[in-house]
Design an enzyme around this catalytic site. Structure first.
Site, PDB file in Angstrom:
ATOM      1  N   HIS A  39       0.826  -1.210   0.000  1.00 14.19           N
ATOM      2  CA  HIS A  39       0.000   0.000   0.000  1.00 14.19           C
ATOM      3  C   HIS A  39       0.865   1.266   0.000  1.00 14.19           C
ATOM      4  O   HIS A  39       0.445   2.316   0.500  1.00 14.19           O
ATOM      5  CB  HIS A  39      -0.960   0.036   1.198  1.00 14.19           C
TER       6      HIS A  39
ATOM      7  N   SER B  69      17.447  17.018 -17.798  1.00 13.76           N
ATOM      8  CA  SER B  69      16.691  18.264 -17.733  1.00 13.76           C
ATOM      9  C   SER B  69      17.375  19.338 -18.557  1.00 13.76           C
ATOM     10  O   SER B  69      18.603  19.407 -18.621  1.00 13.76           O
ATOM     11  CB  SER B  69      16.559  18.727 -16.278  1.00 13.76           C
TER      12      SER B  69
END
EC number: 4.2.1.2
Length: 461
Positions: free
Chosen positions: A187, A317
């Protein structure tokens, strides 16, 4: 542009003089100027192999003179070898039976065979596209056969080798990382420990199952419609043709093709391809999970999970200097999303056959082969540029294990669930260690805690 006149049952039509195709190909070019998505090369290759095999069998059965058969075989061999790529210009978005692409191949081989016999291309050719190249065949059995031949070839020659290579890399990593204890996560929250090797063994097992699924799909795809002609009855195909042409294709490709035991099924449905694409979809689901896990585990380098280091392949980037991104995982998850979309198209196509013929075949073939190519290339790229270079960050992994509150699970058998939960909550609220919280609550002694909360004893060994 210099042209020559070709004819079909609709009459004369002008065709570029330097092209091998004929009237029906030219009409298709005029009538279906849609999107530019050309018939996949794998399918063109399969069609050429079918024509080669058919010419050989028709000669043996006394239906095609040796000189014509040998010329068609030689012309088909040229296409198989990659010659004449510009002679197959038709798009996927055409008749749903693939008739125009079948005739494109018939016309090209007829004209080229005529040239090889010393004749001309065009109306005076020595080899006829229908009577000779397409003898004992119909587009309705040729195109389904080409789809199966192309699919089996793509899976066995390209997809499965890439799958095995990636699976073997992950299996080696599972062995290499077997001694590294890390915290598990369920989870997206901390869970009990396992080893990094155990985690990677799960990835390798997923791919092993996909390999099994794909191999299980192959026998259906190896059943060929050829010999069924128009509706599956075999009208105008001689006795023995279906069995012999399947055997010829098997010998030509080295793949275990057989004649379909029920050509009504093979021509009216595309169930074999729908089933096999389901295996491709399952593989895409597994690869998405694996690629996502790896990029999450490699997130950082300082503010993420940072348990893994992956190869730095290129700048990440245009504005942030020094940034490197998990580009192989991103490419993999994108191409898998495309496979999911292709699966929808294949399913709709497979469900849309009417009566004796499925007429979504070019679209099914296009999407199936696209998926197979994406997955084969994607796994090879991911393996070569990411998986082989994955390394564990041992210090970071150990740090996260020691900080995890879920190690408290080891106390359950000794003091019970409720008291163990109190220890975890106290440690979390106060920012202390589990050991400190457990001792403060008085539920265990220091000796007991140290004896019971040992991550190396919590990984199923």
């Amino acid at each position: 542009m210099t042209t020559r006149t070709e004819r079909d049952t609709f009459g004369p039509i002008e065709v570029p003089a330097d092209r091998l195709w004929g009237a029906q190909t030219q009409r298709s070019l005029q009538n279906f100027d849609i999107a530019g998505d050309r018939m996949p090369r794998e399918l063109i290759d399969a069609l050429a192999r079918i024509k080669r095999a058919s010419a050989a069998v028709n000669q043996r059965l006394g239906l095609l003179p040796a000189d014509k058969a040998n010329a068609v075989i030689a012309a088909a061999d040229e296409v198989i070898a990659g010659k004449h790529p510009g002679e197959f210009p038709l798009v996927v978005w055409q008749t749903g039976s693939g008739t125009q692409s079948n005739m494109n191949m018939n016309e090209v081989l007829a004209n080229r065979a005529s040239e090889l016999l010393g004749g001309e291309r065009g109306e005076a050719r020595l080899v006829h596209p229908n009577d000779d190249v397409n003898r004992s065949q119909s587009s309705n059995d040729v195109f389904p056969t080409a789809m199966h031949v192309a699919a089996v070839t793509a899976i066995t020659r390209h997809l499965l080798p890439s799958l095995r290579a990636l699976r073997e890399t992950l299996a080696r990593k599972a062995i290499d990382f077997d001694d590294i204890i890390k915290i598990g996560r369920t989870h997206l929250q901390d869970a009990t420990p396992l080893t990094l090797g155990q985690e990677f063994s799960g990835y390798a097992a997923q791919l092993q199952h996909s390999e099994t699924h794909l191999n299980a799909a192959l026998p259906h795809l190896c059943e060929l419609a050829l010999g069924g002609t128009a509706v599956g009855t075999g009208l105008n195909a001689p006795a023995g043709y279906a069995e012999q042409v399947a055997a010829e294709l098997a010998a030509l490709t080295g793949l275990p093709f057989v004649t379909s035991p029920n050509k009504f099924e093979t021509m009216a449905s595309a169930d074999g391809l729908v089933h096999a694409h389901g295996a491709l979809k399952t593989l895409a689901a597994s690869l998405t999970k694996i690629a996502n896990d790896i990029r999450w585990l490699a997130s950082g380098p300082r503010s993420g999970l940072g348990e893994l280091s992956i190869p730095e392949n290129e700048p990440g980037s245009s504005i942030m200097p020094g940034k490197v991104n998990p580009t192989q995982s991103e490419a993999m998850t994108m191409l898998c999303a495309q496979v999911f979309g292709n699966d929808v198209a294949v399913n709709i196509g497979g469900a849309s056959g009417n009566f004796e013929l499925n007429v979504f075949r070019p679209m099914i073939a296009y999407n199936f082969l696209h998926s197979a190519r994406l997955l084969a290339d994607g796994m090879r790229s991911f393996n070569d540029h990411c998986a082989v270079g994955i390394e564990p960050n041992r210090e970071r992994i150990a740090e996260l294990v020691q900080r995890s509150l879920m190690l408290v699970t080891a106390l359950n058998p000794h003091i019970g669930y409720d008291k163990s939960a109190q220890i975890a909550k106290k440690a979390h609220k106060e920012g202390t260690s589990l050991r400190e919280a457990a001792l403060a609550l008085g539920y265990v002694t220091a000796e007991q805690f140290d004896a019971w909360v040992r991550p190396e004893q919590m990984v199923g060994r």
